[in-house]
Scaffold this motif. Structure first.
Motif, short mmCIF file in Angstrom:
data_model
loop_
_atom_site.label_atom_id
_atom_site.label_comp_id
_atom_site.label_asym_id
_atom_site.label_seq_id
_atom_site.Cartn_x
_atom_site.Cartn_y
_atom_site.Cartn_z
N VAL A 19 0.85 -1.20 0.00
CA VAL A 19 0.00 0.00 0.00
C VAL A 19 0.88 1.24 0.00
O VAL A 19 2.04 1.19 0.39
N VAL A 20 0.30 2.33 -0.45
CA VAL A 20 0.98 3.62 -0.40
C VAL A 20 0.12 4.55 0.47
O VAL A 20 -1.05 4.25 0.70
N PRO A 21 0.69 5.67 0.93
CA PRO A 21 -0.08 6.55 1.80
C PRO A 21 -1.40 6.96 1.16
O PRO A 21 -1.44 7.32 -0.02
N PRO A 36 4.18 4.01 3.05
CA PRO A 36 4.20 2.91 2.09
C PRO A 36 4.73 1.64 2.74
O PRO A 36 5.65 1.70 3.56
N ARG A 85 11.68 2.05 17.92
CA ARG A 85 10.63 1.97 16.90
C ARG A 85 11.24 1.97 15.50
O ARG A 85 12.26 2.61 15.27
N ARG A 127 11.24 3.39 11.99
CA ARG A 127 10.72 4.62 11.38
C ARG A 127 11.44 4.85 10.06
O ARG A 127 12.55 4.38 9.86
N LYS A 128 10.78 5.60 9.18
CA LYS A 128 11.43 6.00 7.93
C LYS A 128 11.40 7.50 7.83
O LYS A 128 10.45 8.15 8.26
N LEU A 129 12.46 8.06 7.24
CA LEU A 129 12.52 9.52 7.10
C LEU A 129 11.53 9.98 6.04
O LEU A 129 10.76 10.91 6.26
N GLY A 130 11.56 9.34 4.88
CA GLY A 130 10.61 9.69 3.81
C GLY A 130 10.80 11.09 3.27
O GLY A 130 9.86 11.71 2.79
N MET A 131 12.01 11.63 3.38
CA MET A 131 12.27 12.99 2.91
C MET A 131 13.57 13.01 2.14
O MET A 131 14.42 12.14 2.30
N LEU A 132 13.70 14.02 1.31
CA LEU A 132 14.95 14.20 0.56
C LEU A 132 15.46 15.61 0.81
O LEU A 132 14.68 16.53 1.07
N ALA A 133 16.79 15.76 0.74
CA ALA A 133 17.39 17.07 0.99
C ALA A 133 17.53 17.82 -0.33
O ALA A 133 17.98 17.26 -1.32
N TYR A 134 17.14 19.07 -0.33
CA TYR A 134 17.26 19.92 -1.51
C TYR A 134 18.05 21.16 -1.14
O TYR A 134 17.98 21.63 -0.01
N GLN A 135 18.77 21.68 -2.12
CA GLN A 135 19.44 22.96 -1.90
C GLN A 135 18.37 24.04 -1.87
O GLN A 135 17.53 24.12 -2.78
N MET A 136 18.39 24.87 -0.84
CA MET A 136 17.38 25.91 -0.74
C MET A 136 17.63 26.99 -1.77
O MET A 136 18.78 27.39 -1.95
#
Lengths: 270, 430
Positions: A72-74, A95, A131, A133-142
């Motif tokens: 499943v996905v969110p 997910p 627990r 856990r997953k970060l589920g995020m990506l780093a971008y240059q601001m």
């Protein structure tokens, strides 16, 4: 039992046997011995109308929408159910793979639905373990903020940089922060002076100044700045103002009376 | 001052000012104590006296608007306390609390004093029995462990009795509520412990369980040391979000333990929410680690900035920072009691910091595992506190000053590929 007593009574009639006979025969009696009770019994249940009918409505398609082990996905609905007064549908927040499980530490009988990240993982997690856990995020240059961009322009303010426009890549809309995309500056020439007005995208797709900017313009206007500041307790100013008002009112009243009188007379004349 | 004049309470209710005039029934007590001395007939304290008005006004006693104004005008002083309190003080006599001339009160005191005497006698008896048990050694059919258990339970009973002897004393209660309790005494420690467990500890436990500090950093804790955190001059409640500029400097803490004796503790500040993009997960980071910090019921203050670099600090303070877009990061402060190798009477043995500092896994901030550290040195978690950090305007500056790169990095959600049948029309065939 009544028949048995009846049989015995033939042999040896007694008061008890006669009473038993009476009670046994009472059910065969046509005319009631006692009068009908005068009280009336009302219905405790609705007998007519919609009350007892609609029990065969359409099914609401509740229940499991994903089975154990499905990916499943969110946002995916796992289980549809009704709560008290609201919907208690369960959906996925991360997910992963669906797990149906019981957790005796939480409740003896209830079944729980969860999502695990890996196929091999189990639920419930051990109570004292870290627990999963997953970060589920990506780093971008601001992207540079507008302030930084402006200061950058000021830093190389000599016109050689700005004249060489081709060297500067045009700003990509996507790179700009959301805030910058919603504002634009228009330059107008007023009294030979360049005036910059910042417009913001307001609801309803209208570009206009924000309320606080309008208010600031009003506050910084000539009229606002030339107005005397109110001093509480300045009785002299209050007296001057009041006397001016009284004088003005008196003058107006006298004029008004005169004009009214004239009008009246004109009407009468007409 | 109010404690000296509790009679004012009563006077306020009855609303008469006759305590000096009427004979007080101060001999109507059946206690064996000497009768209280007659109330001092010193009326100079009353502001009604003309002498007072002519000289100086007492800011504790003025209670009419006129004299209040006069006090402000002549002495440039404001009255102290409420007007009602000042009036009560000015119009009542100064009888000590224990000698208040009320028969029922004195009778009740008598019962309490008798109870206290009983408790003290029992303490004496228990002490004798403990001494005897230690002298005589094991009884018949009793093992060494059983004897020790007997002595221990008797000692526990003595400690209980010490508390019970004073628990009903109103003056003790007052002194505790005024914050004047001496933490060397068992009764004040007990009262402080009870008041902590009554509310603050419950809040703390709720914060650390709801925010999952407990399974994420250490498996279990039963806090017995009360903690409070101060950044600069700001008190930070458990679990509060702290500004990045405020937490740039190391905090100071108040660690209040409630059982007697000194002990050495290790203080660790751990962040379990450091993002790890490669792993798509979270990592630990230690922001502060110090061992051999001495605390006792009376020594409670610990300033993380002023601890000894050689004998105490293992990892110095690093300001918390959270990059933009990330969720709040929990920073848990754990107080771990170091084992007491020797007996409780001797000072506890400190940890060997030279040995610890040689181990890379306990001196590296990143990937610091408190579970491992606590297991390795047999540390027992006794206290916990929590604050949170979030990206704000000051974070970029904090990171620059720390020399950490990545202040211009923003985190955004990773796109999760929708299920095939949910994809848009063209998307499936790309």
């Amino acid at each position: 039992m009544a028949l048995h007593q009846l049989h015995r009574s033939i042999r040896a009639p007694s008061l008890a046997a006669l009473a038993a006979l009476e009670s046994a025969l009472s059910s065969f009696r046509i005319s009631p011995q006692r009068a009908i009770p005068s009280g009336r019994r009302n219905a405790s249940h609705q007998a007519q109308g919609r009350a007892n009918g609609p029990k065969d409505g359409a099914g609401k398609r509740l229940g499991a929408k994903k089975t154990d082990g499905m990916y499943v996905v969110p946002g995916n609905i796992l289980y549809k159910q009704r709560g008290t007064g609201r919907d208690h549908t369960i959906h996925a927040g991360v997910p992963g793979y669906v797990k149906y499980y019981t957790d005796p530490a939480l409740h003896k009988k209830r079944k729980y639905i969860g999502v695990v990240f890996e196929r091999g993982n189990t639920l419930p997690q051990p109570p004292n373990a870290v627990r999963r856990r997953k970060l589920g995020m990506l780093a971008y240059q601001m992207p540079l903020t507008t302030v930084q961009r402006e200061t950058g322009d000021l830093a190389n303010a000599d016109l050689s940089a700005s004249s060489d426009d081709a060297a500067i890549p045009p700003p990509v809309l996507q790179e700009q922060p959301q805030e910058a995309r919603k504002t634009k500056t228009i330059r107008t020439r007023r009294d030979g002076e360049l005036v910059e007005t910042k417009l913001t995208l307001r609801p309803g797709y209208q570009w206009r100044q924000t309320n606080w900017e309008i208010a600031r313009t009003a506050l910084q206007s000539k009229a606002a700045t030339s107005a005397k500041t109110y001093k509480p307790g300045d009785r002299f100013a209050a007296w001057r103002k009041r006397s001016a008002r009284v004088a003005k009112n008196a003058e107006r009243r006298s004029i008004g009376r005169a004009s009214k009188g004239k009008k009246k007379s004109q009407k009468q004349a007409a | 001052m109010a404690s000296k004049r509790p009679i004012t309470q009563c006077l306020r209710c009855t609303g008469h000012d006759r305590i000096h005039i009427l004979p007080i029934r101060n001999l109507m007590t059946t206690t064996s104590e000497p009768p209280p001395p007659p109330p001092p007939t010193d009326r100079s304290s009353s502001e009604d006296a003309p002498k007072q008005q002519s000289s100086t006004l007492n800011p504790f006693l003025v209670h009419t608007p006129r004299t209040e104004r006069k006090l402000l005008a002549t002495q440039s002083q404001y009255p102290i306390g409420s007007r009602r309190r000042r009036a009560a003080l000015a119009t009542s006599s100064n009888i000590p609390f224990t000698q208040l001339p009320y028969q029922c009160f004195q009778e009740a005191r008598k019962i309490l004093l008798e109870d206290r005497r009983e408790k003290i006698a029992e303490i004496e008896k228990m002490r004798e029995r403990i001494e005897k048990a230690q002298k005589e050694g094991t009884r018949q059919g009793e093992g060494e462990g059983e004897r020790e258990h007997r002595v221990r339970s008797m000692r526990g009973r003595v400690e209980d009795l010490k508390v019970l002897a004073d628990i009903n004393d109103p003056l003790v209660k007052k002194r505790f509520e005024d914050g004047l309790g001496d933490m060397n005494k068992p009764i004040y420690r007990d009262l402080a412990n009870k008041s902590w467990r009554n509310y603050k500890r419950k809040v703390l436990l709720q914060r650390i369980t709801q925010m999952n500090v407990i399974p994420d950093i250490l498996p279990f804790i039963d806090p017995s040391v009360s903690t409070s955190l101060v950044f600069g001059r700001k008190k930070v409640p458990h679990g509060e979000i702290v500004e990045s500029t405020l937490s740039e400097r190391a905090p100071s803490m108040e660690l209040q333990c409630f059982d007697k004796g000194e002990r050495l503790v290790t203080i660790a500040v751990v962040n379990p929410d450091v993002p790890n993009v490669e792993k798509d997960g979270f990592a630990y980071r230690c922001h502060f680690l110090a061992s051999n910090v001495r605390i006792s019921p009376t020594e409670t203050g610990v300033d993380a900035a002023t601890l000894n670099d050689e004998s105490q600090v293992i990892i110095p303070w690093m300001a918390p920072y959270v990059q933009k877009g990330l969720q709040y990061q929990r920073h848990a402060i754990f107080i771990l009691e170091q084992p007491q190798y020797s007996s409780s009477t001797e000072p506890p043995t400190p940890l060997d910091l030279v040995e610890i500092k040689k181990q890379a896994r306990y001196t590296n901030r990143d990937g610091f595992k408190l579970r491992s550290f606590a297991d390795r040195y047999r540390l027992k978690p006794v206290g916990v506190d929590l604050f949170r950090a979030l990206w704000d305007e000051g974070t970029v500056g904090v990171m620059e000053r720390l020399g950490v790169s990545g202040g211009d990095v923003e985190f955004k959600r990773k796109r999760v590929e929708p299920l095939p049948y949910k994809r848009l029309k063209g998307e499936r065939f790309r």
